[in-house]
Motif scaffolding. Sequence first.
Motif, PDB file in Angstrom:
ATOM      1  N   GLU A 140      51.178  38.037  30.899  1.00 27.01           N
ATOM      2  CA  GLU A 140      52.484  37.398  31.036  1.00 27.01           C
ATOM      3  C   GLU A 140      52.978  37.513  32.473  1.00 27.01           C
ATOM      4  OE1 GLU A 140      54.870  39.318  28.121  1.00 27.01           O
ATOM      5  OE2 GLU A 140      54.117  38.081  26.453  1.00 27.01           O
ATOM      6  N   LYS A 141      52.606  38.598  33.155  1.00 29.53           N
ATOM      7  CA  LYS A 141      53.005  38.790  34.549  1.00 29.53           C
ATOM      8  C   LYS A 141      52.104  37.993  35.497  1.00 29.53           C
ATOM      9  CE  LYS A 141      54.817  43.484  33.891  1.00 29.53           C
ATOM     10  NZ  LYS A 141      54.683  44.916  34.290  1.00 29.53           N
ATOM     11  N   SER A 142      50.813  38.035  35.241  1.00 33.50           N
ATOM     12  CA  SER A 142      49.861  37.470  36.211  1.00 33.50           C
ATOM     13  C   SER A 142      49.494  36.020  35.945  1.00 33.50           C
ATOM     14  CB  SER A 142      48.570  38.302  36.204  1.00 33.50           C
ATOM     15  OG  SER A 142      47.886  38.162  34.954  1.00 33.50           O
ATOM     16  N   GLY A 143      49.593  35.597  34.691  1.00 29.25           N
ATOM     17  CA  GLY A 143      49.096  34.274  34.341  1.00 29.25           C
ATOM     18  C   GLY A 143      47.576  34.252  34.288  1.00 29.25           C
ATOM     19  N   PHE A 144      47.024  33.074  34.067  1.00 28.68           N
ATOM     20  CA  PHE A 144      45.571  32.941  33.922  1.00 28.68           C
ATOM     21  C   PHE A 144      44.919  32.234  35.118  1.00 28.68           C
ATOM     22  CE2 PHE A 144      47.270  33.149  29.586  1.00 28.68           C
ATOM     23  CZ  PHE A 144      46.513  34.180  29.061  1.00 28.68           C
ATOM     24  N   GLY A 145      45.708  32.011  36.174  1.00 29.47           N
ATOM     25  CA  GLY A 145      45.195  31.239  37.303  1.00 29.47           C
ATOM     26  C   GLY A 145      43.972  31.840  37.954  1.00 29.47           C
ATOM     27  N   TYR A 146      44.026  33.134  38.279  1.00 23.90           N
ATOM     28  CA  TYR A 146      42.878  33.741  38.955  1.00 23.90           C
ATOM     29  C   TYR A 146      41.656  33.850  38.048  1.00 23.90           C
ATOM     30  CZ  TYR A 146      39.977  36.667  41.859  1.00 23.90           C
ATOM     31  OH  TYR A 146      38.925  37.144  42.590  1.00 23.90           O
ATOM     32  N   PRO A 147      41.801  34.279  36.783  1.00 22.45           N
ATOM     33  CA  PRO A 147      40.620  34.324  35.916  1.00 22.45           C
ATOM     34  C   PRO A 147      39.938  32.967  35.739  1.00 22.45           C
ATOM     35  CG  PRO A 147      42.392  35.600  34.954  1.00 22.45           C
ATOM     36  CD  PRO A 147      42.980  34.870  36.120  1.00 22.45           C
ATOM     37  N   LEU A 148      40.693  31.885  35.865  1.00 23.37           N
ATOM     38  CA  LEU A 148      40.076  30.558  35.781  1.00 23.37           C
ATOM     39  C   LEU A 148      39.399  30.185  37.094  1.00 23.37           C
ATOM     40  CD1 LEU A 148      42.880  28.693  33.829  1.00 23.37           C
ATOM     41  CD2 LEU A 148      40.567  29.162  32.994  1.00 23.37           C
ATOM     42  N   LYS A 149      40.008  30.574  38.195  1.00 25.97           N
ATOM     43  CA  LYS A 149      39.423  30.255  39.504  1.00 25.97           C
ATOM     44  C   LYS A 149      38.140  31.028  39.740  1.00 25.97           C
ATOM     45  CE  LYS A 149      40.575  30.107  44.439  1.00 25.97           C
ATOM     46  NZ  LYS A 149      41.622  30.350  45.462  1.00 25.97           N
ATOM     47  N   MET A 150      38.148  32.293  39.342  1.00 23.66           N
ATOM     48  CA  MET A 150      36.975  33.144  39.528  1.00 23.66           C
ATOM     49  C   MET A 150      36.524  33.680  38.180  1.00 23.66           C
ATOM     50  SD  MET A 150      34.851  34.413  41.562  1.00 23.66           S
ATOM     51  CE  MET A 150      33.530  35.598  41.273  1.00 23.66           C
ATOM     52  N   PRO A 151      35.434  33.197  37.630  1.00 26.02           N
ATOM     53  CA  PRO A 151      34.388  32.444  38.314  1.00 26.02           C
ATOM     54  C   PRO A 151      34.342  30.945  38.035  1.00 26.02           C
ATOM     55  CG  PRO A 151      33.480  33.359  36.316  1.00 26.02           C
ATOM     56  CD  PRO A 151      34.945  33.750  36.347  1.00 26.02           C
ATOM     57  N   THR A 172      42.430  46.587  18.976  1.00 25.07           N
ATOM     58  CA  THR A 172      43.594  46.772  18.112  1.00 25.07           C
ATOM     59  C   THR A 172      44.747  45.843  18.495  1.00 25.07           C
ATOM     60  OG1 THR A 172      44.631  48.468  19.503  1.00 25.07           O
ATOM     61  CG2 THR A 172      42.961  49.215  17.911  1.00 25.07           C
ATOM     62  N   GLU A 173      45.724  45.770  17.609  1.00 28.70           N
ATOM     63  CA  GLU A 173      46.935  45.011  17.909  1.00 28.70           C
ATOM     64  C   GLU A 173      47.665  45.619  19.105  1.00 28.70           C
ATOM     65  OE1 GLU A 173      48.009  42.223  16.562  1.00 28.70           O
ATOM     66  OE2 GLU A 173      46.517  42.054  14.953  1.00 28.70           O
ATOM     67  N   GLU A 174      47.582  46.951  19.250  1.00 32.80           N
ATOM     68  CA  GLU A 174      48.197  47.613  20.401  1.00 32.80           C
ATOM     69  C   GLU A 174      47.478  47.216  21.688  1.00 32.80           C
ATOM     70  OE1 GLU A 174      47.355  49.111  17.553  1.00 32.80           O
ATOM     71  OE2 GLU A 174      49.382  49.466  16.786  1.00 32.80           O
ATOM     72  N   ASP A 175      46.152  47.128  21.637  1.00 33.22           N
ATOM     73  CA  ASP A 175      45.397  46.643  22.799  1.00 33.22           C
ATOM     74  C   ASP A 175      45.862  45.239  23.170  1.00 33.22           C
ATOM     75  OD1 ASP A 175      43.775  48.939  22.846  1.00 33.22           O
ATOM     76  OD2 ASP A 175      42.286  48.027  21.522  1.00 33.22           O
ATOM     77  N   LEU A 176      45.987  44.402  22.156  1.00 35.33           N
ATOM     78  CA  LEU A 176      46.394  43.022  22.381  1.00 35.33           C
ATOM     79  C   LEU A 176      47.776  42.951  23.011  1.00 35.33           C
ATOM     80  CD1 LEU A 176      45.993  39.993  22.080  1.00 35.33           C
ATOM     81  CD2 LEU A 176      46.682  40.188  19.679  1.00 35.33           C
ATOM     82  N   ASP A 177      48.696  43.765  22.540  1.00 30.08           N
ATOM     83  CA  ASP A 177      50.042  43.782  23.115  1.00 30.08           C
ATOM     84  C   ASP A 177      49.996  44.163  24.592  1.00 30.08           C
ATOM     85  OD1 ASP A 177      51.269  43.057  20.742  1.00 30.08           O
ATOM     86  OD2 ASP A 177      51.644  45.128  20.127  1.00 30.08           O
ATOM     87  N   ALA A 178      49.201  45.182  24.915  1.00 27.89           N
ATOM     88  CA  ALA A 178      49.119  45.653  26.302  1.00 27.89           C
ATOM     89  C   ALA A 178      48.526  44.580  27.210  1.00 27.89           C
ATOM     90  CB  ALA A 178      48.279  46.932  26.368  1.00 27.89           C
ATOM     91  N   TYR A 179      47.467  43.924  26.760  1.00 30.47           N
ATOM     92  CA  TYR A 179      46.827  42.880  27.562  1.00 30.47           C
ATOM     93  C   TYR A 179      47.764  41.686  27.731  1.00 30.47           C
ATOM     94  CZ  TYR A 179      42.170  45.039  27.611  1.00 30.47           C
ATOM     95  OH  TYR A 179      41.113  45.862  27.833  1.00 30.47           O
ATOM     96  N   ALA A 180      48.448  41.325  26.652  1.00 24.89           N
ATOM     97  CA  ALA A 180      49.340  40.166  26.717  1.00 24.89           C
ATOM     98  C   ALA A 180      50.448  40.396  27.737  1.00 24.89           C
ATOM     99  CB  ALA A 180      49.931  39.881  25.346  1.00 24.89           C
ATOM    100  N   LYS A 181      50.988  41.614  27.794  1.00 29.07           N
ATOM    101  CA  LYS A 181      52.044  41.911  28.762  1.00 29.07           C
ATOM    102  C   LYS A 181      51.538  41.744  30.186  1.00 29.07           C
ATOM    103  CE  LYS A 181      54.738  45.050  25.848  1.00 29.07           C
ATOM    104  NZ  LYS A 181      55.187  46.448  25.651  1.00 29.07           N
ATOM    105  N   LEU A 182      50.302  42.149  30.421  1.00 28.04           N
ATOM    106  CA  LEU A 182      49.732  42.007  31.766  1.00 28.04           C
ATOM    107  C   LEU A 182      49.564  40.539  32.138  1.00 28.04           C
ATOM    108  CD1 LEU A 182      47.034  44.829  31.641  1.00 28.04           C
ATOM    109  CD2 LEU A 182      49.183  44.858  32.917  1.00 28.04           C
TER     110      LEU A 182
END
Length: 208
Positions: free
Chosen positions: A111-122, A99-109
Amino acid sequence: MPAYEFALQHPGRTCGVVCLGIPFNPAPISFDAIMPEGFYILRWREPGRAEADFGRFDVRRVVRTIYVLFAGAEIPIAKEGQEIMDLADLSTPLPEWFTEEDLDAYAKLYEKSGFGYPLKMPYRSMHKLPNRLDAKFQVPVFMVMGEKDYAFKFPGFETAMRGGVMDNFMPDLKITYIPEGSHFVQEQLPEQVNDLLLGFLRDHPSAA
Protein backbone atom coordinates in the motif's frame (compact mmCIF):
# COMPACT_ATOMS: atom_id res chain seq x y z
CA MET A 1 19.53 -11.51 -11.81
CA PRO A 2 21.21 -8.41 -10.32
CA ALA A 3 23.46 -10.66 -8.23
CA TYR A 4 24.61 -12.61 -11.29
CA GLU A 5 25.28 -9.41 -13.21
CA PHE A 6 27.15 -7.82 -10.31
CA ALA A 7 29.36 -10.89 -9.93
CA LEU A 8 30.26 -10.80 -13.62
CA GLN A 9 30.96 -7.07 -13.70
CA HIS A 10 32.75 -6.89 -10.34
CA PRO A 11 34.42 -10.25 -9.61
CA GLY A 12 36.94 -8.55 -7.35
CA ARG A 13 34.13 -7.27 -5.13
CA THR A 14 32.22 -10.56 -5.04
CA CYS A 15 32.94 -13.53 -2.77
CA GLY A 16 30.07 -15.74 -3.90
CA VAL A 17 26.54 -15.77 -5.27
CA VAL A 18 23.51 -17.39 -3.68
CA CYS A 19 20.30 -17.58 -5.69
CA LEU A 20 16.82 -18.75 -4.77
CA GLY A 21 14.87 -20.13 -7.69
CA ILE A 22 16.16 -18.04 -10.61
CA PRO A 23 18.85 -19.72 -12.72
CA PHE A 24 21.49 -17.81 -14.64
CA ASN A 25 20.35 -17.11 -18.17
CA PRO A 26 23.13 -16.07 -20.58
CA ALA A 27 20.75 -14.43 -23.07
CA PRO A 28 17.29 -12.83 -22.85
CA ILE A 29 14.47 -15.31 -23.46
CA SER A 30 11.96 -14.61 -26.23
CA PHE A 31 8.81 -15.67 -24.43
CA ASP A 32 6.72 -14.57 -27.42
CA ALA A 33 8.04 -17.58 -29.33
CA ILE A 34 7.39 -20.22 -26.68
CA MET A 35 4.45 -19.04 -24.54
CA PRO A 36 0.82 -18.08 -25.27
CA GLU A 37 -0.35 -14.46 -25.19
CA GLY A 38 -1.96 -14.91 -21.76
CA PHE A 39 1.36 -15.80 -20.11
CA TYR A 40 1.82 -13.53 -17.09
CA ILE A 41 5.23 -12.16 -18.14
CA LEU A 42 3.91 -11.17 -21.55
CA ARG A 43 0.93 -9.48 -19.91
CA TRP A 44 2.89 -7.69 -17.18
CA ARG A 45 5.59 -6.33 -19.48
CA GLU A 46 2.91 -4.31 -21.32
CA PRO A 47 2.75 -0.82 -19.79
CA GLY A 48 -0.58 -0.24 -18.09
CA ARG A 49 -1.88 -3.80 -18.44
CA ALA A 50 -1.08 -5.00 -14.93
CA GLU A 51 -1.93 -1.61 -13.44
CA ALA A 52 -5.45 -1.85 -14.89
CA ASP A 53 -5.77 -5.47 -13.81
CA PHE A 54 -4.54 -4.85 -10.25
CA GLY A 55 -6.52 -1.64 -9.98
CA ARG A 56 -9.82 -3.54 -9.97
CA PHE A 57 -9.06 -4.83 -6.48
CA ASP A 58 -7.61 -3.61 -3.21
CA VAL A 59 -3.92 -4.23 -2.52
CA ARG A 60 -4.59 -7.08 -0.11
CA ARG A 61 -6.58 -8.97 -2.75
CA VAL A 62 -3.80 -8.48 -5.32
CA VAL A 63 -1.09 -9.78 -2.99
CA ARG A 64 -3.32 -12.68 -1.99
CA THR A 65 -3.91 -13.68 -5.60
CA ILE A 66 -0.20 -13.50 -6.43
CA TYR A 67 0.66 -15.85 -3.57
CA VAL A 68 -2.12 -18.26 -4.49
CA LEU A 69 -1.05 -18.36 -8.15
CA PHE A 70 2.72 -18.31 -7.87
CA ALA A 71 2.96 -20.82 -5.03
CA GLY A 72 1.32 -23.36 -7.31
CA ALA A 73 2.91 -25.81 -9.71
CA GLU A 74 1.22 -24.44 -12.83
CA ILE A 75 2.28 -21.41 -14.87
CA PRO A 76 -0.20 -18.52 -14.52
CA ILE A 77 -1.70 -18.12 -17.99
CA ALA A 78 -4.89 -16.18 -18.68
CA LYS A 79 -7.37 -17.26 -21.32
CA GLU A 80 -8.95 -14.93 -23.83
CA GLY A 81 -11.11 -12.40 -22.00
CA GLN A 82 -9.29 -12.98 -18.72
CA GLU A 83 -6.61 -11.07 -16.85
CA ILE A 84 -4.09 -12.64 -14.49
CA MET A 85 -6.02 -11.52 -11.39
CA ASP A 86 -9.03 -13.48 -12.68
CA LEU A 87 -7.18 -16.79 -12.27
CA ALA A 88 -7.93 -17.03 -8.53
CA ASP A 89 -10.71 -15.78 -6.31
CA LEU A 90 -11.31 -15.51 -2.58
CA SER A 91 -12.56 -19.09 -2.42
CA THR A 92 -9.08 -20.35 -3.29
CA PRO A 93 -7.18 -20.97 -0.03
CA LEU A 94 -3.82 -19.40 0.70
CA PRO A 95 -0.80 -21.72 0.78
CA GLU A 96 -0.75 -23.41 4.18
CA TRP A 97 2.55 -21.75 5.09
CA PHE A 98 1.30 -18.21 4.30
CA THR A 99 -0.96 -16.84 7.02
CA GLU A 100 -3.56 -14.10 7.03
CA GLU A 101 -1.18 -12.17 9.30
CA ASP A 102 1.56 -12.51 6.67
CA LEU A 103 -0.87 -11.24 4.07
CA ASP A 104 -1.80 -8.23 6.20
CA ALA A 105 1.86 -7.32 6.70
CA TYR A 106 2.70 -7.61 2.99
CA ALA A 107 -0.40 -5.68 1.95
CA LYS A 108 0.55 -2.76 4.22
CA LEU A 109 3.98 -2.60 2.60
CA TYR A 110 2.57 -2.61 -0.93
CA GLU A 111 0.00 0.00 0.00
CA LYS A 112 2.97 2.30 0.66
CA SER A 113 5.18 1.31 -2.26
CA GLY A 114 2.74 0.26 -4.96
CA PHE A 115 3.59 -2.32 -7.60
CA GLY A 116 5.52 -0.09 -9.99
CA TYR A 117 9.03 -1.32 -9.23
CA PRO A 118 8.16 -5.04 -9.06
CA LEU A 119 6.64 -4.70 -12.53
CA LYS A 120 9.59 -2.76 -13.91
CA MET A 121 12.13 -5.21 -12.51
CA PRO A 122 12.20 -7.74 -14.01
CA TYR A 123 9.18 -7.90 -16.30
CA ARG A 124 9.70 -4.61 -18.13
CA SER A 125 13.48 -4.74 -18.09
CA MET A 126 14.22 -8.23 -19.41
CA HIS A 127 14.81 -6.95 -22.93
CA LYS A 128 17.61 -4.73 -21.60
CA LEU A 129 19.64 -7.61 -20.20
CA PRO A 130 22.93 -8.07 -22.07
CA ASN A 131 23.99 -11.30 -23.72
CA ARG A 132 26.39 -13.17 -21.47
CA LEU A 133 27.14 -16.15 -23.65
CA ASP A 134 30.84 -15.87 -22.80
CA ALA A 135 30.25 -15.52 -19.06
CA LYS A 136 32.59 -17.27 -16.65
CA PHE A 137 31.92 -16.82 -12.95
CA GLN A 138 35.05 -16.54 -10.84
CA VAL A 139 33.30 -17.12 -7.53
CA PRO A 140 31.32 -20.04 -6.07
CA VAL A 141 27.62 -20.08 -6.90
CA PHE A 142 24.91 -21.80 -4.89
CA MET A 143 21.34 -22.16 -6.09
CA VAL A 144 18.33 -23.43 -4.14
CA MET A 145 15.35 -24.53 -6.24
CA GLY A 146 11.99 -25.94 -5.21
CA GLU A 147 10.99 -28.94 -7.30
CA LYS A 148 7.34 -27.84 -7.20
CA ASP A 149 8.28 -24.46 -8.70
CA TYR A 150 6.04 -23.71 -11.68
CA ALA A 151 9.18 -22.68 -13.61
CA PHE A 152 9.79 -26.37 -14.31
CA LYS A 153 6.82 -26.17 -16.70
CA PHE A 154 8.58 -23.63 -18.94
CA PRO A 155 9.58 -25.27 -22.25
CA GLY A 156 13.13 -26.63 -21.94
CA PHE A 157 13.60 -25.43 -18.36
CA GLU A 158 13.93 -28.77 -16.61
CA THR A 159 16.13 -30.21 -19.34
CA ALA A 160 18.46 -27.24 -19.05
CA MET A 161 18.58 -27.37 -15.26
CA ARG A 162 19.10 -31.11 -14.99
CA GLY A 163 21.43 -31.17 -17.98
CA GLY A 164 24.01 -28.93 -16.37
CA VAL A 165 23.77 -25.90 -18.63
CA MET A 166 24.77 -23.56 -15.81
CA ASP A 167 27.96 -25.56 -15.24
CA ASN A 168 29.26 -24.17 -18.54
CA PHE A 169 29.34 -20.70 -16.99
CA MET A 170 30.00 -21.54 -13.34
CA PRO A 171 33.01 -23.79 -12.65
CA ASP A 172 32.15 -23.85 -8.92
CA LEU A 173 28.38 -24.45 -8.88
CA LYS A 174 26.14 -26.29 -6.46
CA ILE A 175 22.38 -26.69 -6.91
CA THR A 176 20.12 -28.10 -4.20
CA TYR A 177 16.57 -29.12 -5.08
CA ILE A 178 13.97 -29.12 -2.32
CA PRO A 179 11.29 -31.72 -3.19
CA GLU A 180 8.27 -29.88 -1.76
CA GLY A 181 9.56 -26.38 -2.47
CA SER A 182 7.52 -23.89 -4.48
CA HIS A 183 8.55 -20.66 -6.21
CA PHE A 184 8.50 -19.09 -2.71
CA VAL A 185 10.69 -21.80 -1.21
CA GLN A 186 12.47 -19.38 1.16
CA GLU A 187 9.15 -18.35 2.71
CA GLN A 188 7.63 -21.81 2.62
CA LEU A 189 10.58 -23.60 4.24
CA PRO A 190 12.68 -20.86 5.86
CA GLU A 191 14.55 -23.03 8.36
CA GLN A 192 15.60 -25.53 5.70
CA VAL A 193 16.69 -22.79 3.31
CA ASN A 194 18.58 -20.95 6.07
CA ASP A 195 20.42 -24.16 6.97
CA LEU A 196 21.43 -24.60 3.33
CA LEU A 197 22.66 -21.03 3.05
CA LEU A 198 24.62 -21.27 6.29
CA GLY A 199 26.14 -24.53 5.07
CA PHE A 200 27.29 -22.82 1.87
CA LEU A 201 28.89 -20.02 3.88
CA ARG A 202 30.64 -22.49 6.18
CA ASP A 203 32.01 -24.35 3.15
CA HIS A 204 33.14 -21.07 1.57
CA PRO A 205 34.47 -18.88 4.41
CA SER A 206 35.53 -16.14 2.00
CA ALA A 207 31.86 -15.70 0.99
CA ALA A 208 30.70 -15.16 4.59
